[in-house]
Design a protein around this motif. Structure first.
Motif, PDB file in Angstrom:
ATOM      1  N   ASP A  81       0.820  -1.217   0.000  1.00 43.13           N
ATOM      2  CA  ASP A  81       0.000   0.000   0.000  1.00 43.13           C
ATOM      3  C   ASP A  81       0.854   1.267   0.000  1.00 43.13           C
ATOM      4  O   ASP A  81       0.475   2.289  -0.585  1.00 43.13           O
ATOM      5  N   LEU A  82       2.005   1.205   0.686  1.00 41.64           N
ATOM      6  CA  LEU A  82       2.847   2.390   0.864  1.00 41.64           C
ATOM      7  C   LEU A  82       4.023   2.446  -0.111  1.00 41.64           C
ATOM      8  O   LEU A  82       4.844   3.356  -0.034  1.00 41.64           O
ATOM      9  N   ASP A  83       4.102   1.456  -1.012  1.00 39.76           N
ATOM     10  CA  ASP A  83       5.196   1.384  -1.987  1.00 39.76           C
ATOM     11  C   ASP A  83       6.550   1.321  -1.288  1.00 39.76           C
ATOM     12  O   ASP A  83       7.501   2.029  -1.660  1.00 39.76           O
ATOM     13  N   LEU A  84       6.650   0.448  -0.279  1.00 45.23           N
ATOM     14  CA  LEU A  84       7.892   0.259   0.465  1.00 45.23           C
ATOM     15  C   LEU A  84       8.546  -1.059   0.067  1.00 45.23           C
ATOM     16  O   LEU A  84       7.854  -2.047  -0.231  1.00 45.23           O
ATOM     17  N   LEU A  85       9.866  -1.096   0.096  1.00 42.34           N
ATOM     18  CA  LEU A  85      10.605  -2.336  -0.097  1.00 42.34           C
ATOM     19  C   LEU A  85      10.414  -3.232   1.120  1.00 42.34           C
ATOM     20  O   LEU A  85      10.196  -2.750   2.236  1.00 42.34           O
ATOM     21  N   THR A  86      10.490  -4.544   0.939  1.00 38.56           N
ATOM     22  CA  THR A  86      10.392  -5.497   2.052  1.00 38.56           C
ATOM     23  C   THR A  86      11.663  -6.326   2.106  1.00 38.56           C
ATOM     24  O   THR A  86      12.113  -6.844   1.080  1.00 38.56           O
ATOM     25  N   THR A  87      12.238  -6.439   3.286  1.00 41.82           N
ATOM     26  CA  THR A  87      13.477  -7.199   3.441  1.00 41.82           C
ATOM     27  C   THR A  87      13.271  -8.349   4.438  1.00 41.82           C
ATOM     28  O   THR A  87      12.304  -8.374   5.191  1.00 41.82           O
ATOM     29  N   GLY A  88      14.220  -9.275   4.413  1.00 40.85           N
ATOM     30  CA  GLY A  88      14.271 -10.370   5.367  1.00 40.85           C
ATOM     31  C   GLY A  88      15.681 -10.501   5.891  1.00 40.85           C
ATOM     32  O   GLY A  88      16.644 -10.382   5.123  1.00 40.85           O
ATOM     33  N   SER A  89      15.819 -10.728   7.194  1.00 39.66           N
ATOM     34  CA  SER A  89      17.146 -10.698   7.816  1.00 39.66           C
ATOM     35  C   SER A  89      17.158 -11.564   9.072  1.00 39.66           C
ATOM     36  O   SER A  89      16.121 -11.796   9.695  1.00 39.66           O
ATOM     37  N   SER A  90      18.346 -11.989   9.451  1.00 43.90           N
ATOM     38  CA  SER A  90      18.463 -12.830  10.643  1.00 43.90           C
ATOM     39  C   SER A  90      18.502 -12.037  11.934  1.00 43.90           C
ATOM     40  O   SER A  90      18.110 -12.538  12.982  1.00 43.90           O
ATOM     41  N   ASP A  91      19.011 -10.799  11.900  1.00 45.35           N
ATOM     42  CA  ASP A  91      19.295 -10.045  13.132  1.00 45.35           C
ATOM     43  C   ASP A  91      20.272 -10.843  14.000  1.00 45.35           C
ATOM     44  O   ASP A  91      20.132 -10.945  15.215  1.00 45.35           O
ATOM     45  N   TYR A  92      21.277 -11.395  13.339  1.00 45.70           N
ATOM     46  CA  TYR A  92      22.243 -12.288  13.981  1.00 45.70           C
ATOM     47  C   TYR A  92      23.079 -11.563  15.025  1.00 45.70           C
ATOM     48  O   TYR A  92      23.568 -10.458  14.789  1.00 45.70           O
ATOM     49  N   HIS A  93      23.219 -12.199  16.190  1.00 47.93           N
ATOM     50  CA  HIS A  93      24.050 -11.675  17.275  1.00 47.93           C
ATOM     51  C   HIS A  93      25.079 -12.702  17.751  1.00 47.93           C
ATOM     52  O   HIS A  93      25.554 -12.630  18.890  1.00 47.93           O
ATOM     53  N   GLY A  94      25.421 -13.671  16.907  1.00 47.43           N
ATOM     54  CA  GLY A  94      26.330 -14.719  17.360  1.00 47.43           C
ATOM     55  C   GLY A  94      25.641 -15.618  18.363  1.00 47.43           C
ATOM     56  O   GLY A  94      24.452 -15.929  18.243  1.00 47.43           O
ATOM     57  N   SER A  95      26.370 -16.026  19.395  1.00 42.60           N
ATOM     58  CA  SER A  95      25.805 -16.946  20.390  1.00 42.60           C
ATOM     59  C   SER A  95      24.889 -16.250  21.379  1.00 42.60           C
ATOM     60  O   SER A  95      24.273 -16.898  22.232  1.00 42.60           O
TER      61      SER A  95
ATOM     62  N   GLY B  43      21.493 -16.085   7.929  1.00 46.40           N
ATOM     63  CA  GLY B  43      20.725 -16.555   6.788  1.00 46.40           C
ATOM     64  C   GLY B  43      19.406 -17.205   7.152  1.00 46.40           C
ATOM     65  O   GLY B  43      18.737 -17.776   6.280  1.00 46.40           O
ATOM     66  N   GLU B  44      18.980 -17.105   8.426  1.00 47.24           N
ATOM     67  CA  GLU B  44      17.705 -17.707   8.822  1.00 47.24           C
ATOM     68  C   GLU B  44      16.548 -17.103   8.025  1.00 47.24           C
ATOM     69  O   GLU B  44      15.591 -17.787   7.673  1.00 47.24           O
ATOM     70  N   TYR B  45      16.630 -15.801   7.776  1.00 46.01           N
ATOM     71  CA  TYR B  45      15.698 -15.116   6.882  1.00 46.01           C
ATOM     72  C   TYR B  45      16.538 -14.289   5.922  1.00 46.01           C
ATOM     73  O   TYR B  45      17.578 -13.753   6.301  1.00 46.01           O
ATOM     74  N   THR B  46      16.066 -14.178   4.691  1.00 52.68           N
ATOM     75  CA  THR B  46      16.871 -13.519   3.666  1.00 52.68           C
ATOM     76  C   THR B  46      16.025 -12.533   2.865  1.00 52.68           C
ATOM     77  O   THR B  46      14.797 -12.518   2.938  1.00 52.68           O
ATOM     78  N   THR B  47      16.721 -11.711   2.084  1.00 51.53           N
ATOM     79  CA  THR B  47      16.102 -10.674   1.268  1.00 51.53           C
ATOM     80  C   THR B  47      16.108 -11.088  -0.196  1.00 51.53           C
ATOM     81  O   THR B  47      17.108 -11.640  -0.691  1.00 51.53           O
ATOM     82  N   ASP B  48      15.027 -10.804  -0.870  1.00 53.98           N
ATOM     83  CA  ASP B  48      14.925 -11.110  -2.294  1.00 53.98           C
ATOM     84  C   ASP B  48      16.011 -10.360  -3.070  1.00 53.98           C
ATOM     85  O   ASP B  48      16.242  -9.171  -2.830  1.00 53.98           O
ATOM     86  N   PRO B  49      16.688 -11.026  -4.015  1.00 49.52           N
ATOM     87  CA  PRO B  49      17.752 -10.353  -4.773  1.00 49.52           C
ATOM     88  C   PRO B  49      17.284  -9.100  -5.501  1.00 49.52           C
ATOM     89  O   PRO B  49      18.055  -8.138  -5.651  1.00 49.52           O
ATOM     90  N   GLU B  50      16.041  -9.066  -5.972  1.00 49.60           N
ATOM     91  CA  GLU B  50      15.559  -7.866  -6.657  1.00 49.60           C
ATOM     92  C   GLU B  50      15.448  -6.689  -5.686  1.00 49.60           C
ATOM     93  O   GLU B  50      15.752  -5.545  -6.050  1.00 49.60           O
ATOM     94  N   ILE B  51      15.042  -6.960  -4.450  1.00 49.93           N
ATOM     95  CA  ILE B  51      14.970  -5.903  -3.435  1.00 49.93           C
ATOM     96  C   ILE B  51      16.382  -5.410  -3.119  1.00 49.93           C
ATOM     97  O   ILE B  51      16.629  -4.199  -3.016  1.00 49.93           O
ATOM     98  N   TYR B  52      17.297  -6.346  -2.963  1.00 52.31           N
ATOM     99  CA  TYR B  52      18.696  -5.964  -2.718  1.00 52.31           C
ATOM    100  C   TYR B  52      19.225  -5.092  -3.850  1.00 52.31           C
ATOM    101  O   TYR B  52      19.889  -4.067  -3.614  1.00 52.31           O
TER     102      TYR B  52
END
Length: 291
Positions: free
Chosen positions: A243-257, A264-273
């Motif tokens: 609705d807002l014409d925003l890009l959507t991303t996916g990410s791990s928010d990894y902090h190590g242990s 890579g638990e969640y990833t971003t579409d290559p076209e968005i990247y």
């Protein structure tokens, strides 16, 4: 192509050094990883020097922001703004990042003091030791609580009982107005994505009307695929983004242990990247050269 656009190193509250993080990202089969430590860029040089062949680094930061109360009665709310590929030397944005980082120490000390009042024998010395010179944050305090057996995991600290926004031991710090953050990042040639906008377990979340206002101010995207968003929440955010014409991303928010999320638990579409890199003018992704 596997792309993870939200990770942390020991330059803030992760447990991997920047060099370890990029090596672990390559080992996890990622093609692109963004290093987005809290309010700083201190890990970028080490990550670039160690960057393996075949892995591309996106430089960035996760900016601490606070949305002011609205005229309609919405309360103030903290949020995080992912900023990608900005010029790290742009003076106005650099000055604001420094103000936020400088306030992290008194804020963490304040949380330790509140926890001690609640009967939790956390010490500032141990929290500082866990931060190891990086930007000290709530996960360091939470780790000290885990060590004491008060909670089982770092994530358990991010509740109203403890360190969630407005929790019993929460302490405010200097934070950017998100509209100003968007302006500053844009002026530095960067791209902005609102991090985990509906992570309700962290406390009060930004409203959809506020996200719409941020989009009107130039916000580029929202982080949708994240461990703190269930499937109905992701569907809701995808609809809002459309609705807002925003890009959507996916990410791990990894902090190590320090957290359970995996690279890579969640990833971003290559076209968005690709669109993120097209919009950025302050810096460019760094291809690995076998460091």
């Amino acid at each position: 192509m596997r792309i993870d656009l939200h990770t942390h190193s020991t330059a803030s509250d992760g447990t991997d050094t920047p060099a370890e993080l990029v090596r672990n990202a390559a080992a996890a089969g990622l093609d692109v990883v963004a290093l987005t430590d809290h309010d700083g860029v201190g890990g970028h040089a080490e990550a670039i020097a160690a960057l393996p062949a075949g892995l591309t680094l996106v430089t960035g930061a996760e900016l601490s922001c606070r949305l002011a109360p609205s005229p309609s009665g919405e309360a103030a709310v903290g949020l995080h703004m992912l900023a990608y590929l900005f010029d790290p030397l742009e003076p106005e944005l650099a000055r604001e990042r420094e103000l936020v980082r400088d306030d992290r120490v008194p804020r963490a000390r304040g949380m330790v003091a509140k926890l001690r009042e609640l009967g939790v024998p956390v010490t500032w010395e141990r929290v500082a030791e866990l931060a190891a010179g990086g930007a000290v944050g709530r996960p360091h305090v939470a780790t000290a609580m885990v060590e004491l057996g008060v909670i089982d995991t770092v994530s358990d600290a991010f509740t109203a009982d403890w360190l969630a926004n407005d929790g019993r031991a929460y302490v405010d710090k200097h934070e950017l107005d998100p509209f100003e953050a968007i302006r500053l990042v844009k002026a530095a040639g960067g791209v902005t994505v609102l991090a985990h906008p509906l992570a309700v377990k962290r406390g009060r979340c930004v409203s959809e009307s506020a996200i719409a206002a941020l989009a009107s101010a130039g916000l580029d995207g929202i982080e949708v695929d994240h461990m703190d968003h269930d499937e109905p929440t992701r569907a809701r955010l995808r609809g809002l983004a459309a609705d807002l014409d925003l890009l959507t991303t996916g990410s791990s928010d990894y902090h190590g242990s320090r957290k359970t999320c995996r690279l890579g638990e969640y990833t971003t579409d290559p076209e968005i990247y690709g669109e993120i890199t097209r919009r950025a003018t302050g810096a460019f992704p760094v291809p690995g050269a076998g460091g």
